[in-house]
Design a protein around this motif. Structure first.
Motif, short mmCIF file in Angstrom:
data_model
loop_
_atom_site.label_atom_id
_atom_site.label_comp_id
_atom_site.label_asym_id
_atom_site.label_seq_id
_atom_site.Cartn_x
_atom_site.Cartn_y
_atom_site.Cartn_z
N ALA B 188 0.71 -1.49 -0.17
CA ALA B 188 -0.40 0.41 0.30
C ALA B 188 0.96 1.33 -0.08
O ALA B 188 0.68 2.26 -0.48
CB ALA B 188 -0.82 -0.32 0.74
N CYS B 191 1.82 1.66 -3.28
CA CYS B 191 0.66 2.46 -4.72
C CYS B 191 0.63 4.22 -4.53
O CYS B 191 0.23 4.85 -4.07
CB CYS B 191 -0.81 2.03 -4.05
N PRO B 192 0.66 4.95 -5.84
CA PRO B 192 0.97 6.04 -5.98
C PRO B 192 -0.18 7.00 -6.17
O PRO B 192 -0.94 7.79 -5.88
CB PRO B 192 1.24 5.93 -7.66
N ILE B 193 -1.92 5.53 -6.39
CA ILE B 193 -2.95 5.90 -6.46
C ILE B 193 -3.67 6.05 -4.60
O ILE B 193 -4.21 6.75 -3.96
CB ILE B 193 -3.60 5.57 -6.97
N GLY B 194 -2.84 4.90 -4.05
CA GLY B 194 -3.37 4.81 -2.22
C GLY B 194 -4.32 3.92 -2.10
O GLY B 194 -5.30 4.00 -1.05
N VAL B 195 -3.89 3.36 -3.19
CA VAL B 195 -5.30 1.35 -3.09
C VAL B 195 -4.66 0.58 -1.85
O VAL B 195 -2.96 0.38 -2.22
CB VAL B 195 -4.97 1.13 -4.20
#
Lengths: 302, 536
Positions: B188, B191-195
């Motif tokens: 986590a 994850c560049p998106i925050g998933v």
């Protein structure tokens, strides 16, 4: 031409409404348990190694002074430079950065063109330098975007790391973005007055009398952009702005539930909800709330 | 790439019946450094055919949950419907307000960029077997979410998110697959998106437990249920725990020359000390050291003999929010009853996270802090005299994921080690980018069937490699003592099993223990030689 203007307004409306609806949906979701993930950049003096206020003895008695500048700087590096991808997935970064940065540049082109359009409307002719900047940015954006879309398409279809997880949307999104860039590039090559045409078209959006005739390829380009506007809010590409929430509302959300704080009232309301989980150890009966259930042991009734 | 490797070729393979979806051969495993680089190490014990016949065991080489096979098609169908019902409830506020927002955002915004996968020690150590990608189980679950919870327009949805066939084969495999991840959340971070794949695994375990009543016995029956009923997941009743602690006090007094006496149920004490009760049985020096240090620092402290009050374990954190809340509620109520000023959580990562952070939004109550912060405060308070030369042996630190990644408690323990352990060295990487011991999320207490083999050969492999690398400047062919400081009961359980499995104590002199043992060993007032390598 009028049809294109109507479609533009419709597409922009769908885009705005879709984005707003998604944001409202996220904001209306209930408070969640703390699930922060360190490093949290607003931890002043500690973010560089991932520390938190919980490192202090009797931390709840100490003033917390979050560092919002570092937080903003961290976010900017992530958004503009895709720092996470650079650090954890370098082979993908080249294509991904090109694709994303091209989009940022295109947003810049659009913003400048809107300014140019406003000038047209107010009767003060836009300075040549504005058109020159628009053209330079657009050249870079379209070229970079095309390159990015091609690299990403190749990766998505052939890289074993990605192809197992590639869906139709990944391919479609890249083709659509590539097509926007390609038509934009052709428009620029074939029309030396690209920037004037673009600003003229935008001015015509609010003043029908200023209606501006686009070249065929210009039509195609604008149509592709409108398709993207309508499509975007219904895809995972909304991570572009949802990222704000995944970072600020989850990964970096470390507000403690201290006496006198704002959280307990929300928690009381949430714990008053009736639980309907069906497993025997939960012992839900259609009336019991979270508060009722926590006093029990989880032993299954014979 | 090894020819021995068997792995899913597509996501849809999970729904297709076959004897076994993936297989990891010992030749596929990431090599360990010398002297543990023998390619002829014993392979996994195979599951006997009668076990495969009786249980749902078609995922891989091992079995954790061990769900009996449904006897009829009707039973299968009932279970499938229960799964769908649970899946839908997972996305409702009344059942899952606790994680609804993080889960929904992780479901809907993953770009499938795979930036997270190389951060997973299971995936890397298995020789990059696709089944253990952190995204494999998440993507299956995501497709189910878009099919049954948020279907939208069917054709558009399939184009956006792909399709998956839901059948009993998939569900039985997904259940086991939820226990091939330690919820360490290292993926986590990247994850560049925050998933958050760790969260998705957590929620999957919750669905099976809270709706279908299916989980691992060690976590539920022997874990939270026993703790709520008897007082501790170890099975210790209040009388037994008092007897055991009395023995610990006597032993500590004899070995240190300092009178040690644990206090029970003292109202108004400054500190309620809450250990993982496993320490009392498996590593009794640890609670003994706490008692000695707190007394030496002049802190007023107590332990509780109320049911649940002497065991900080909260396995609910790993599989079921209701069970989590039930245990946290009792901890809070006991602290309030004793009118203590704060709870100090012993050397246990998941206890610290469950009570210190997660329970923060379950009940408002007595403030909590980790033992790391209090110990650092005591060590540097000047109240105790130390002789760091007593710890003149190589020391490295294992960072429990829950302390560092989930709480940001990184520096206090290292500050103590830099002062009291002159030959301290860091692992690479360390701190918030550490690797899990391989026993996180309760895995360390799971050993059924042949799972111990898998947990040590695959799960703990990265950590074992890190430990060996940290001592690479020492002679690993000599049994001269080297100390791994692991301030977490769960991690110690896994490391104990790892060292036993590889014979690391005899071969390389690898020993492990907590932080407080090193503190006591360096105390000038304590008889020299508190850390006794022969007894460890």
């Amino acid at each position: 031409m009028t049809a294109l203007y109507v479609l533009t307004w419709l597409a922009v409306s769908v885009l705005l409404l879709g984005v707003i609806a998604r944001i409202i949906r996220i904001l209306r979701m209930p408070l969640h348990l703390r699930w922060e993930l360190y490093p949290v950049p607003h931890e002043r003096g500690r973010a560089h190694y991932g520390g938190s206020r919980l490192e202090d003895v009797n931390w709840w008695t100490k003033q917390h002074n979050p560092d919002h500048v570092t937080e903003l700087w961290t976010m900017l590096k992530e958004i503009l430079l895709l720092k996470g991808v650079w650090e954890h997935n370098r082979p993908l970064w080249w294509g991904s950065f090109a694709l994303h940065f091209a989009l940022y540049l295109l947003i810049g082109v659009l913003a400048l063109a809107v300014i140019g359009g406003i000038m047209v409307l107010t009767g003060s002719p836009a300075p040549p330098v504005l058109f020159a900047v628009i053209k330079i940015l657009a050249w870079v954006a379209y070229s970079l975007g095309m390159l990015g879309a091609l690299i990403m398409l190749w990766k998505r279809l052939l890289d074993p790391k990605l192809k197992l997880f590639t869906t139709g949307s990944h391919v479609f999104n890249l083709i659509l973005l590539g097509a926007i860039d390609l038509t934009g590039l052709i428009w620029m090559i074939r029309d030396s007055e690209y920037a004037v045409s673009l600003t003229g078209f935008l001015a015509g959006l609010v003043t029908p009398t200023q209606s501006y005739d686009l070249s065929t390829v210009g039509y195609w380009h604008v149509s592709m952009v409108l398709l993207f506007f309508v499509y975007f809010p219904f895809t995972h590409m909304t991570h572009a702005f949802v990222k704000y929430f995944t970072y600020h509302s989850i990964r970096w959300e470390d507000t403690p539930n201290l006496p006198g704080g704002r959280l307990q009232a929300q928690i009381n309301r949430l714990e008053g909800q009736v639980v309907t989980w069906a497993a025997p150890h939960i012992n839900a009966d259609g009336r019991k709330t979270w508060v009722d259930l926590v006093g029990e042991t989880g032993e299954e009734k014979p | 790439m090894s020819s021995h490797r068997k792995q899913p070729k597509s996501l849809k393979d999970i729904s297709r019946p076959s004897e076994q979806l993936a297989h990891v051969d010992s030749l596929d495993l990431f090599p360990l450094p010398p002297p543990y680089d023998n390619p002829n190490d014993p392979p996994f014990k195979q599951l006997p055919q009668k076990t495969r016949d009786a249980f749902e065991a078609s995922l891989d080489d091992t079995l954790v949950v061990g769900l009996p096979k449904p006897k009829t098609k009707e039973e299968e169908e009932r279970l499938v419907q229960a799964f769908i019902s649970g899946l839908r409830k997972l996305f409702t506020s009344e059942n899952n307000w606790t994680f609804l927002q993080p889960l929904t955002l992780s479901m809907e915004h993953c770009a499938r960029c795979q930036s997270c996968i190389d951060d997973c020690p299971y995936y890397e150590m298995s020789g990059h077997n696709e089944l253990y990608r952190p995204t494999y189980r998440s993507e299956i679950f995501r497709r189910l979410y878009f099919k049954y919870v948020n279907p939208g327009v069917a054709g558009f949805n399939r184009m956006q998110n792909g399709d998956i066939e839901l059948n009993w084969t998939l569900i039985a495999r997904l259940l086991e697959l939820a226990y091939r991840c330690t919820l360490c959340r290292r993926c986590a971070q990247s994850c560049p998106i925050g998933v958050d794949n760790g969260l998705i695994t957590h929620e999957l375990r919750k669905l099976f437990s809270s709706e279908m009543g299916i989980t691992v016995k060690d976590l539920h029956e022997k874990g939270t249920v026993q703790q709520l009923k008897v007082g501790s997941s170890t099975g210790m009743s209040p009388i037994v725990v008092k007897d055991n602690i009395e023995f610990v006090d006597e032993d500590m007094t004899e070995r240190t020359g300092i009178k040690v006496q644990t206090r029970w149920d003292v109202e108004g004490a400054e500190v309620l000390l809450l250990h993982n009760a496993g320490e009392i049985l498996a590593w009794p020096d640890n609670p003994g050291c706490f008692a000695l240090i707190l007394d030496a620092a002049g802190i007023s402290w107590t332990m509780s003999s109320d049911l649940v009050g002497y065991d900080g374990v909260n396995y609910g954190l790993f599989y079921d929010d209701v069970q989590l809340a039930r245990i946290a509620y009792r901890h809070m109520e006991i602290a309030k009853k004793l009118k203590v000023k704060k709870i100090v959580m012993g050397e246990c990562g998941h206890e610290s996270k469950a009570l210190g952070v997660i329970a923060d939004r379950v009940f408002q109550g007595i403030p909590r802090e980790t033992a790391m912060t209090l110990m650092a405060d005591i060590v540097f308070s000047g109240k105790i005299k130390f002789d760091p030369s007593r710890n003149d042996f190589p020391v490295t630190l294992h960072d429990p994921c829950n302390l560092v990644r989930a709480m940001g408690v990184v520096e206090p323990q290292r500050k103590v080690l830099r002062y009291l352990a002159p030959r301290f060295r860091e692992m690479t990487p360390h701190g918030v980018r550490n690797y899990c011991c391989g026993g996180g999320s309760g895995m360390a207490i799971m050993s059924q069937h042949n799972f111990m083999d898998w947990r040590l050969q695959v799960g703990g492999r990265k950590k074992f490699k890190q430990i060996l690398d940290a001592f690479a400047d020492e002679d690993l062919n000599s049994n001269s003592p080297k100390y791994l400081c692991a301030p977490c009961s769960n991690c110690k359980g896994q490391i104990r099993d790892l060292f036993d499995y590889y014979g690391a104590k005899a071969k390389s002199g690898l020993h492990y223990g907590g932080l407080v043992e090193l503190i006591v060993n360096a105390m000038v007032d304590v008889k020299e030689g508190f850390i006794n390598w022969d007894l460890m």
